[in-house]
Write an enzyme that holds these catalytic residues in place. Sequence first.
Site, PDB file in Angstrom:
ATOM      1  N   LYS A   1      44.784  44.608  27.555  1.00  0.00           N
ATOM      2  CA  LYS A   1      44.677  43.534  28.542  1.00  0.00           C
ATOM      3  C   LYS A   1      45.710  42.462  28.178  1.00  0.00           C
ATOM      4  CE  LYS A   1      40.657  42.050  29.900  1.00  0.00           C
ATOM      5  NZ  LYS A   1      39.330  41.386  29.738  1.00  0.00           N
TER       6      LYS A   1
HETATM    7  O1  G3P Z   1      36.702  39.534  31.032  1.00  0.00           O
HETATM    8  C1  G3P Z   1      36.303  38.187  31.047  1.00  0.00           C
HETATM    9  C2  G3P Z   1      36.461  37.611  32.403  1.00  0.00           C
HETATM   10  O2  G3P Z   1      35.597  38.342  33.202  1.00  0.00           O
HETATM   11  C3  G3P Z   1      36.195  36.128  32.425  1.00  0.00           C
HETATM   12  O3  G3P Z   1      34.831  35.876  32.538  1.00  0.00           O
HETATM   13  O4  G3P Z   1      32.779  34.545  32.518  1.00  0.00           O
HETATM   14  O5  G3P Z   1      34.734  33.827  31.137  1.00  0.00           O
HETATM   15  O6  G3P Z   1      34.811  33.618  33.623  1.00  0.00           O
HETATM   16  P1  G3P Z   1      34.268  34.382  32.451  1.00  0.00           P
END
Ligand code: G3P
Length: 222
Positions: A86
């Site tokens: 990633k």
């Molecule tokens: O992979 C992480 C991405 O989904 C971000 O998630 O919950 O930090 O906005 P969040």
Amino acid sequence: MEFVLDTADLDAIKELDQLINVAGVTTNPTIITKSGKQPEEVISALVDYLKPEQKLFVQTVSTDLEGMLEEARYICGLRPENTYVKIPVTHNGLKTIKAAKAEGLGVLATAIYSADEAFLAALNGADYLAPYVNRMCNYGDGLGQVIDLIQMLEVQGLESKVIAASFKSVEQVHTLIAAGIQAVTVPPEVVRAMIDHPGTEIAVQEFTANWERAYGRKTLRA
Ligand code: G3P
């Protein structure tokens, strides 16, 4: 359509892997720190647990081109196949995506906040594009941007898959699945909310109670 779990919590992965078809697991630096364990331990547990056909996505931590590319090679070498690096779509990230694809590595472009960022990462050859749906909603029409992105890729004939991330509600996931998204990565709490409609358990209790009243047992056969 690929349904991926956005977590490094192995207990949650094992639990949900028994209930649904889990296509893979995405992590990021924050998700790994939340485990309270060393990163090597978390990553190696995921490598050990996942079946060969289940995909693993691990993010770079370095922010310079050389560092990201070196980490990309390390990540993609963790398993013989179905392992993707990633890479956030910063300037250095976009350069790294081009370099990683030139080496034939599997790439997911991440930390995407607009359809346009995602589209340019697709032109660089990224296999997956991860728009941060809920975070995008804080800036405007996040869901609309992701739906636009799906269409932009289709009309331009690009093969990158959209793997929407950063979900906070069942409705967000539902909307994008209905729009034809290729993949979603969903945190365990949102997956459980998708599974657990209270009406289902109530219906089963009613069936059992009626059966027991009529036949004096809780099984089909005596
Ligand atoms: O992979 C992480 C991405 O989904 C971000 O998630 O919950 O930090 O906005 P969040």
